[in-house]
Design a protein around this motif. Structure first.
Motif, mmCIF file in Angstrom:
data_model
loop_
_atom_site.group_PDB
_atom_site.id
_atom_site.type_symbol
_atom_site.label_atom_id
_atom_site.label_comp_id
_atom_site.label_asym_id
_atom_site.label_seq_id
_atom_site.Cartn_x
_atom_site.Cartn_y
_atom_site.Cartn_z
ATOM 1 N N UNK A 1 0.819 -1.212 0.000
ATOM 2 C CA UNK A 1 0.000 0.000 0.000
ATOM 3 C C UNK A 1 0.854 1.264 0.000
ATOM 4 N N UNK A 2 1.987 1.227 0.704
ATOM 5 C CA UNK A 2 2.809 2.428 0.880
ATOM 6 C C UNK A 2 3.816 2.659 -0.253
ATOM 7 N N UNK A 3 4.260 1.588 -0.890
ATOM 8 C CA UNK A 3 5.244 1.734 -1.965
ATOM 9 C C UNK A 3 4.557 2.187 -3.251
ATOM 10 N N UNK A 4 5.175 3.149 -3.914
ATOM 11 C CA UNK A 4 4.647 3.652 -5.178
ATOM 12 C C UNK A 4 5.003 2.666 -6.285
ATOM 13 N N UNK A 5 4.013 2.017 -6.926
ATOM 14 C CA UNK A 5 4.339 1.025 -7.954
ATOM 15 C C UNK A 5 5.113 1.588 -9.135
ATOM 16 N N UNK A 6 5.040 2.903 -9.328
ATOM 17 C CA UNK A 6 5.810 3.526 -10.417
ATOM 18 C C UNK A 6 7.295 3.601 -10.072
ATOM 19 N N UNK A 7 7.609 3.508 -8.773
ATOM 20 C CA UNK A 7 8.993 3.670 -8.319
ATOM 21 C C UNK A 7 9.592 2.384 -7.754
ATOM 22 N N UNK A 8 8.761 1.509 -7.206
ATOM 23 C CA UNK A 8 9.268 0.307 -6.534
ATOM 24 C C UNK A 8 8.460 -0.919 -6.978
ATOM 25 N N UNK A 9 9.147 -1.867 -7.569
ATOM 26 C CA UNK A 9 8.521 -3.144 -7.919
ATOM 27 C C UNK A 9 8.801 -4.147 -6.802
ATOM 28 N N UNK A 10 8.130 -5.282 -6.865
ATOM 29 C CA UNK A 10 8.335 -6.314 -5.856
ATOM 30 C C UNK A 10 9.025 -7.520 -6.492
ATOM 31 N N UNK A 11 10.083 -7.972 -5.838
ATOM 32 C CA UNK A 11 10.714 -9.228 -6.223
ATOM 33 C C UNK A 11 10.214 -10.269 -5.229
ATOM 34 N N UNK A 12 9.337 -11.143 -5.693
ATOM 35 C CA UNK A 12 8.746 -12.117 -4.772
ATOM 36 C C UNK A 12 9.633 -13.342 -4.624
ATOM 37 N N UNK A 13 10.046 -13.610 -3.396
ATOM 38 C CA UNK A 13 10.690 -14.880 -3.090
ATOM 39 C C UNK A 13 9.568 -15.865 -2.782
#
Length: 282
Positions: free
Chosen positions: A181-193
């Motif tokens: 919710x807090x991370x801006x998807x335009x700036x931070x992607x998620x690397x899912x382990x």
């Protein structure tokens, strides 16, 4: 061939392509990568020799760790990148500590990554004193968004990699959900382990469905069937990789990396076995 028969056959071909499993699409879009942390016991002493073996196993992409002040494993980062390229591989991502991402050396790290054509930079871990409260996580997200701005200006995607502690409830909230919710998807992607998500008792596919497109990189590590705290060679454990890769498009997957933190055999042998198994699965 009669016109009607041609049309019927063409329609069948189009239908079969439309229902082609997403895991085959993932295979065509991305070579199998390796997170070099899997070989942490050997690569610092012989980076060139280890990388040559990795290339020989058929890995096309690598994700680094241990970058510091323009160097990695005792080599200038640009020289390291050139050697990787000479072996026919690409550095597509790297892991960097949160402290570096918050420091005045971050821009230099970003410039070094850009110099070798790297596409992603990822913070892989949060130390326990940094993440005791939900407010701590919100503060971390603010720092990650700022680091992502620097990456974004240089044409690099920034990201965050999870373990299982992000799924431990704090004040009635899951830190991982707070971060999404807090991370801006335009700036931070998620690397899912993916292993750590399932080890925490969650389902990766639920997250793909709820947050489509957010999980641009994966760590592919398998879970031992008898002891879930241990890794198995990919394809020999309890995780259903065909089912997971079938949702690659929904996830937003761009790159994935085999990673192991524990091994049923010598690390280099596990890395070889894992890519062989995964090629058969894909």
């Amino acid at each position: 061939m009669k016109r009607r028969e041609f049309i019927q056959r063409s329609a069948l071909t189009v239908a079969s392509l439309a229902t082609m499993p997403a895991l085959l699409q993932a295979k065509s879009k991305s070579d199998i990568g390796l997170q070099l942390y899997s070989l942490r016991d050997t690569i610092p002493n012989d980076p060139k020799g280890v990388l040559k073996k990795v290339a020989g196993f058929g890995y096309g992409k690598i994700e680094t760790y241990a970058y510091s002040d323009g160097k990695i494993f005792g080599m200038a980062f640009k020289d390291f990148g050139n050697y990787v390229k000479d072996l026919g591989m690409k550095i597509t991502s790297g892991h960097y500590p949160l402290a570096l991402a918050k420091s005045d050396k971050w821009e230099m790290a970003v410039a070094d990554a850009k110099s070798v054509g790297q596409k992603f930079m990822v913070v892989p871990y949060l130390n326990e004193p940094e993440r005791r409260t939900i407010d701590d996580y919100k503060s971390i997200c603010e720092a990650l968004n700022k680091a992502g701005e620097v990456c974004n200006k240089n044409g690099i995607r920034f990201g965050y990699h999870n373990h299982n502690f992000e799924f431990e409830t704090i004040d009635g909230q899951l830190p991982y959900d707070v971060m999404l919710a807090e991370l801006d998807p335009k700036l931070v992607s998620m690397e899912m382990d993916i292993y750590w998500v399932y080890r925490a008792g969650k389902d990766a596919l639920d997250y793909f469905k709820k947050y489509p497109g957010r999980f641009e990189q994966w760590h592919v590590k398998d879970m031992d069937k008898t002891n879930p705290d241990k890794n198995a060679d990919v394809g020999t454990g309890s995780l259903d990789w065909k089912k997971i890769f079938a949702q690659a498009k929904q996830s937003g997957l761009k790159h994935f990396y085999i990673e192991q933190e524990s091994y049923p055999a010598a690390p280099i042998d596990s890395i070889e076995a894992s890519i062989k198994n995964l090629k058969n699965i894909l």
